[in-house]
Design a protein around this motif. Structure first.
Motif, PDB file in Angstrom:
ATOM      1  N   ILE A 252      -4.663  -6.872  -2.100  1.00 15.12           N
ATOM      2  CA  ILE A 252      -4.207  -8.259  -2.181  1.00 15.12           C
ATOM      3  C   ILE A 252      -4.760  -9.039  -0.994  1.00 15.12           C
ATOM      4  N   THR A 253      -4.808 -10.350  -1.143  1.00 13.11           N
ATOM      5  CA  THR A 253      -5.320 -11.242  -0.109  1.00 13.11           C
ATOM      6  C   THR A 253      -4.192 -12.131   0.406  1.00 13.11           C
ATOM      7  N   PRO A 254      -4.399 -12.851   1.528  1.00 13.23           N
ATOM      8  CA  PRO A 254      -3.349 -13.734   2.043  1.00 13.23           C
ATOM      9  C   PRO A 254      -2.920 -14.822   1.072  1.00 13.23           C
ATOM     10  N   GLN A 255      -3.758 -15.147   0.076  1.00 16.85           N
ATOM     11  CA  GLN A 255      -3.366 -16.154  -0.920  1.00 16.85           C
ATOM     12  C   GLN A 255      -2.419 -15.597  -1.967  1.00 16.85           C
ATOM     13  N   ASP A 256      -2.276 -14.284  -2.040  1.00 15.18           N
ATOM     14  CA  ASP A 256      -1.447 -13.646  -3.051  1.00 15.18           C
ATOM     15  C   ASP A 256       0.031 -13.831  -2.726  1.00 15.18           C
ATOM     16  N   SER A 257       0.846 -14.022  -3.748  1.00 10.78           N
ATOM     17  CA  SER A 257       2.279 -14.233  -3.542  1.00 10.78           C
ATOM     18  C   SER A 257       2.998 -12.969  -3.088  1.00 10.78           C
ATOM     19  N   ARG A 258       2.299 -11.824  -3.088  1.00  6.65           N
ATOM     20  CA  ARG A 258       2.902 -10.580  -2.597  1.00  6.65           C
ATOM     21  C   ARG A 258       2.517 -10.276  -1.163  1.00  6.65           C
ATOM     22  N   TRP A 259       1.589 -11.033  -0.592  1.00  7.50           N
ATOM     23  CA  TRP A 259       1.078 -10.751   0.745  1.00  7.50           C
ATOM     24  C   TRP A 259       2.170 -10.948   1.800  1.00  7.50           C
ATOM     25  N   VAL A 260       2.282  -9.984   2.708  1.00  5.85           N
ATOM     26  CA  VAL A 260       3.182 -10.078   3.853  1.00  5.85           C
ATOM     27  C   VAL A 260       2.359  -9.840   5.111  1.00  5.85           C
ATOM     28  N   GLY A 261       2.348 -10.824   5.992  1.00  4.12           N
ATOM     29  CA  GLY A 261       1.607 -10.696   7.236  1.00  4.12           C
ATOM     30  C   GLY A 261       2.405  -9.950   8.291  1.00  4.12           C
ATOM     31  N   ALA A 262       1.824  -9.813   9.473  1.00  3.17           N
ATOM     32  CA  ALA A 262       2.473  -9.105  10.582  1.00  3.17           C
ATOM     33  C   ALA A 262       3.525 -10.012  11.226  1.00  3.17           C
ATOM     34  N   TRP A 263       4.571 -10.313  10.467  1.00  2.00           N
ATOM     35  CA  TRP A 263       5.607 -11.254  10.890  1.00  2.00           C
ATOM     36  C   TRP A 263       6.298 -10.817  12.173  1.00  2.00           C
ATOM     37  N   TRP A 264       6.389  -9.536  12.401  1.00  2.00           N
ATOM     38  CA  TRP A 264       7.124  -8.976  13.529  1.00  2.00           C
ATOM     39  C   TRP A 264       6.387  -9.160  14.857  1.00  2.00           C
ATOM     40  N   LEU A 265       5.068  -9.261  14.809  1.00  6.03           N
ATOM     41  CA  LEU A 265       4.260  -9.288  16.022  1.00  6.03           C
ATOM     42  C   LEU A 265       4.556 -10.523  16.872  1.00  6.03           C
ATOM     43  N   GLY A 266       4.735 -11.660  16.234  1.00  6.42           N
ATOM     44  CA  GLY A 266       5.012 -12.882  16.977  1.00  6.42           C
ATOM     45  C   GLY A 266       6.339 -12.832  17.716  1.00  6.42           C
ATOM     46  N   TYR A 267       7.335 -12.147  17.151  1.00  6.19           N
ATOM     47  CA  TYR A 267       8.625 -12.039  17.823  1.00  6.19           C
ATOM     48  C   TYR A 267       8.522 -11.184  19.084  1.00  6.19           C
ATOM     49  N   VAL A 268       7.677 -10.186  19.051  1.00  7.40           N
ATOM     50  CA  VAL A 268       7.467  -9.363  20.250  1.00  7.40           C
ATOM     51  C   VAL A 268       6.829 -10.201  21.354  1.00  7.40           C
ATOM     52  N   VAL A 269       5.799 -10.966  21.000  1.00  8.09           N
ATOM     53  CA  VAL A 269       5.106 -11.802  21.984  1.00  8.09           C
ATOM     54  C   VAL A 269       6.039 -12.864  22.562  1.00  8.09           C
ATOM     55  N   SER A 270       6.714 -13.612  21.696  1.00  3.74           N
ATOM     56  CA  SER A 270       7.592 -14.692  22.175  1.00  3.74           C
ATOM     57  C   SER A 270       8.805 -14.149  22.911  1.00  3.74           C
ATOM     58  N   GLY A 271       9.296 -12.983  22.511  1.00  2.00           N
ATOM     59  CA  GLY A 271      10.428 -12.380  23.198  1.00  2.00           C
ATOM     60  C   GLY A 271      10.104 -12.019  24.638  1.00  2.00           C
ATOM     61  N   LEU A 272       8.924 -11.464  24.867  1.00  2.51           N
ATOM     62  CA  LEU A 272       8.513 -11.107  26.228  1.00  2.51           C
ATOM     63  C   LEU A 272       8.316 -12.358  27.082  1.00  2.51           C
ATOM     64  N   LEU A 273       7.755 -13.416  26.504  1.00  4.83           N
ATOM     65  CA  LEU A 273       7.581 -14.670  27.238  1.00  4.83           C
ATOM     66  C   LEU A 273       8.933 -15.276  27.621  1.00  4.83           C
ATOM     67  N   THR A 274       9.901 -15.183  26.715  1.00 11.05           N
ATOM     68  CA  THR A 274      11.224 -15.729  26.994  1.00 11.05           C
ATOM     69  C   THR A 274      11.904 -14.982  28.131  1.00 11.05           C
ATOM     70  N   LEU A 275      11.777 -13.660  28.164  1.00 18.27           N
ATOM     71  CA  LEU A 275      12.333 -12.881  29.274  1.00 18.27           C
ATOM     72  C   LEU A 275      11.691 -13.295  30.592  1.00 18.27           C
ATOM     73  N   LEU A 276      10.395 -13.565  30.567  1.00 17.50           N
ATOM     74  CA  LEU A 276       9.700 -13.999  31.775  1.00 17.50           C
ATOM     75  C   LEU A 276      10.204 -15.351  32.254  1.00 17.50           C
ATOM     76  N   ALA A 277      10.548 -16.246  31.319  1.00 15.28           N
ATOM     77  CA  ALA A 277      11.023 -17.583  31.692  1.00 15.28           C
ATOM     78  C   ALA A 277      12.404 -17.554  32.326  1.00 15.28           C
TER      79      ALA A 277
END
Length: 653
Positions: A252-277
């Motif tokens: 499947i491709t990102p245009q497909d209605s079944r596609w799921v991206g790496a949604w979890w990765l952004g929470y790891v990045v933003s979570g670490l930045l928030t702890l730093l702040a």
């Protein structure tokens, strides 16, 4: 923005602030260096907070598909931030103002970081994502699969799968609850940033700079969504189980209605930045006595505060709240703000999903373009909002007029949205029947017809293919395809009997993976929509600084922190929370084809009625804005009368 003990503000001194304080105080040469450090740190907190918030909005579609939940449930996850916030915001805004505000803000930001990291936890607990295709419905123990093409063996295989479900072999935990709990923690932590941060700046900044600082603060905070949507775009383009599966095996491709991206990765990045702040805020002082505008006030009040217990402080809470809630203009402004926030929340929560469904764009492309067009426009609008307040030294009445002008102009800019639309693609048995006529029979019974009745196609299968006739079929099996060629995303299907029923020969009755493309005009309208949306966001953001300052200026200066706390509490209870849930349920009502779980029950929606979706989305937002701006007009009239009465009383005195 008012300043404790400093009456000199705008061209209409203090008569617009209902405070009654008219004595002059000395001016400072510049603001405190410590205050500048505080503003910088608070701006970074706003950045990380808004980055995570924007990223959460960009992952709504991904979360729906990963956890197989409807939009209304995804809306509950989204508003859980507001739920956590309202639990403590009034208490924090009132009691926090009596104690060490920078440390309380630091503790809240630390809790936000922990909650953000917790939202990514389900990815590391759940098994790998399996989308609707032949391989997704295999059972290794019994070594059987549902064929993607037409086969008489499919029906018996489906019965075996159902039998396995009855034995409880495929039960799974609702992991989305963990993400909901993490978002609640984020909301609890965020409660201290707005009320305590703005009141701290307002107490120690020079009068003519206070509005400008808050405008810059929100401007820097809006940079967060630019990075948030850009991060959402990047993560949406990466497969959810990146590093764990062979990318070539993903069909499947990102245009497909079944596609799921790496949604979890952004929470790891933003979570670490928030702890730093969070860390530097713990090293700031409780007050800034070097500022002569507030030093006498602080020294006197601090000596008194040290002798007070929490019980004694709490005794004044009831009378203070009563004074606030008997302010008629404040209450009317609250009602306006609730309606306006409902419309705004719907827009920022579901605009990415609306653009994906209406114009057939991928989540990655949609998030990226929102981040580089609409968010910078809003940033510029917020900056100019603070500059206008400082440059023209707008009074309370002038601030209200500026916000009314920006609001009405925004409504006018959104009218062309109704003309920008794309029709649903032709999906056999969903939007058009197999024979190609105009009307569709009952969709739940329209997926099977004479050309695929003997294929044993399962109801839970959603593996769309585009036929040579330009019609999309929900799976090769439903297209009646008998054979395949190639592998992976290059796989083609041949001998499709349902495609032959359109008058095509056996040699041309083929299909390829994926839904058929929309008309070329869709992409053009998509870019026009983004351009108009950027203009609307810019104009709307011109009223950002007045929006917050009005809630401070129409109350007694001693009630500033409490007024902001109650203001944000009411907005979250009646504006931030109901809108995503209720509108999510309305979106669910426009679903044409639900994903089916192997063991029964609906999953995420695979296809929406774009026309109904468009009228619901644009119509509801426009209606809410029209009613709210009418109330804002009434507020403007009431403030004008109040100013005139105060001026008359001043002359008579």
């Amino acid at each position: 923005m008012t300043v404790e003990g400093s009456p000199e503000r705008f061209s209409e001194p203090r008569t617009i602030e209902f405070s009654g304080r008219n004595q002059k105080t000395p001016q400072t040469k510049c603001c405190s260096p410590t205050l500048k450090i505080f503003i910088g740190l608070l701006a970074f907190c706003y950045f990380t907070k808004s980055l995570t918030g924007a990223y959460t909005k960009s992952t709504i579609t991904q979360i729906e598909r990963r956890f197989e939940i409807p939009s209304s449930t995804a809306g509950i996850i989204d508003v859980s931030f507001e739920m956590g916030n309202l639990l403590v915001i009034t208490v924090v805004s009132y009691f926090g103002a009596k104690f060490h505000r920078p440390k309380i803000i630091g503790a809240g930001v630390l809790l936000m970081g922990i909650g953000t990291l917790l939202m990514a936890l389900p990815h590391f607990i759940m098994s790998q994502y399996k989308y609707d295709t032949a391989a997704a419905h295999s059972n290794d123990a019994d070594n059987f699969t549902v064929s993607s093409t037409c086969s008489s063996d499919n029906q018996s295989t489906v019965q075996q799968l159902v039998s396995g479900c009855l034995k409880g072999e495929s039960e799974s935990s609702p992991m989305w609850v963990i993400a909901l709990f993490g978002n609640i923690l984020r909301g609890i932590g965020e409660a201290s940033i707005g009320p305590l941060g703005m009141s701290f700046i307002d107490d120690y900044a020079r009068p003519e700079n206070s509005a400008f600082y808050i405008g810059c603060l929100h401007t820097l905070g809006v940079i967060g969504p630019i990075f948030g949507y850009s991060l959402g775009s990047l993560c949406a383009s990466l497969y959810v189980d990146i590093g764990l599966v062979d990318q070539e095996s993903v069909t499947i491709t990102p245009q497909d209605s079944r596609w799921v991206g790496a949604w979890w990765l952004g929470y790891v990045v933003s979570g670490l930045l928030t702890l730093l702040a969070a860390l530097p805020l713990w090293f700031l002082p409780r007050a800034l006595p070097e500022n002569p505008q507030t030093s006498k006030l602080d020294n006197a009040s601090n000596q008194h505060k040290h002798t007070l217990s929490i019980t004694e402080i709490a005794k004044d809470f009831g009378p203070s709240l009563k004074r606030l809630l008997t302010n008629g203009i404040y209450l009317l402004y609250l009602v306006y703000s609730v309606l306006a926030l409902n419309a705004f929340t719907i827009v920022i929560t579901y605009t990415p999903k609306y653009l994906e469904q209406q114009f057939g764009q991928s989540a990655s492309k949609t998030n990226f373009l929102i981040g580089v067009t609409s968010i910078p426009a809003a940033t510029l609008g917020m900056f100019l909002s603070g500059w206008i307040m400082k440059r023209f030294k707008l009074s309370l009445l002038g601030s209200t007029r500026l916000m009314f002008f920006s609001s009405v102009t925004t409504l006018v800019c959104t009218i062309p949205y109704f003309a920008l639309s794309c029709e649903n693609i032709d999906v056999a048995g969903v939007t058009v029947p197999y024979q190609g006529s105009v009307e569709v029979q009952d969709i739940s019974h329209g997926l099977l017809t004479s050309c695929n009745a003997d294929c044993g196609c399962p109801d839970f299968q959603w593996d769309p293919v585009c036929g040579q006739n330009g019609v999309t079929y929900i799976s090769p099996c439903h297209a009646g395809c008998n054979s395949t060629r190639g592998a992976g995303q290059n796989m083609t299907f041949h001998g499709c009997t349902c495609i032959q029923s359109w008058g095509l020969t056996s040699g041309t009755s083929t299909a390829v993976l994926g839904q058929c493309s929309r008309e070329t005009s869709c992409t053009k309208m998509f870019y026009i929509y983004l351009a108009l949306q950027s203009l609307a966001f810019f104009v709307y953001s011109l009223g950002t600084v007045p929006f917050f300052l009005i809630s401070l200026r129409i109350v007694d200066p001693a009630l500033k922190s409490l007024s902001v706390g109650v203001f944000l509490l009411v907005l979250r209870v009646f504006g931030g929370i109901p809108a995503p849930i209720c509108f999510g349920a309305l979106i669910d009502s426009t679903c044409l084809k639900w994903g089916q779980k192997k063991c029964g029950g609906s999953g995420a929606c695979r296809m929406y009625d774009t026309e109904t979706f468009r009228y619901l989305f644009l119509g509801l937002v426009s209606s809410l804005r029209t009613v709210s701006y009418t109330l804002l007009w009434i507020v403007t009239i009431q403030i004008k009368r109040k100013v005139q009465n105060d001026n008359q009383m001043s002359k008579d005195g």
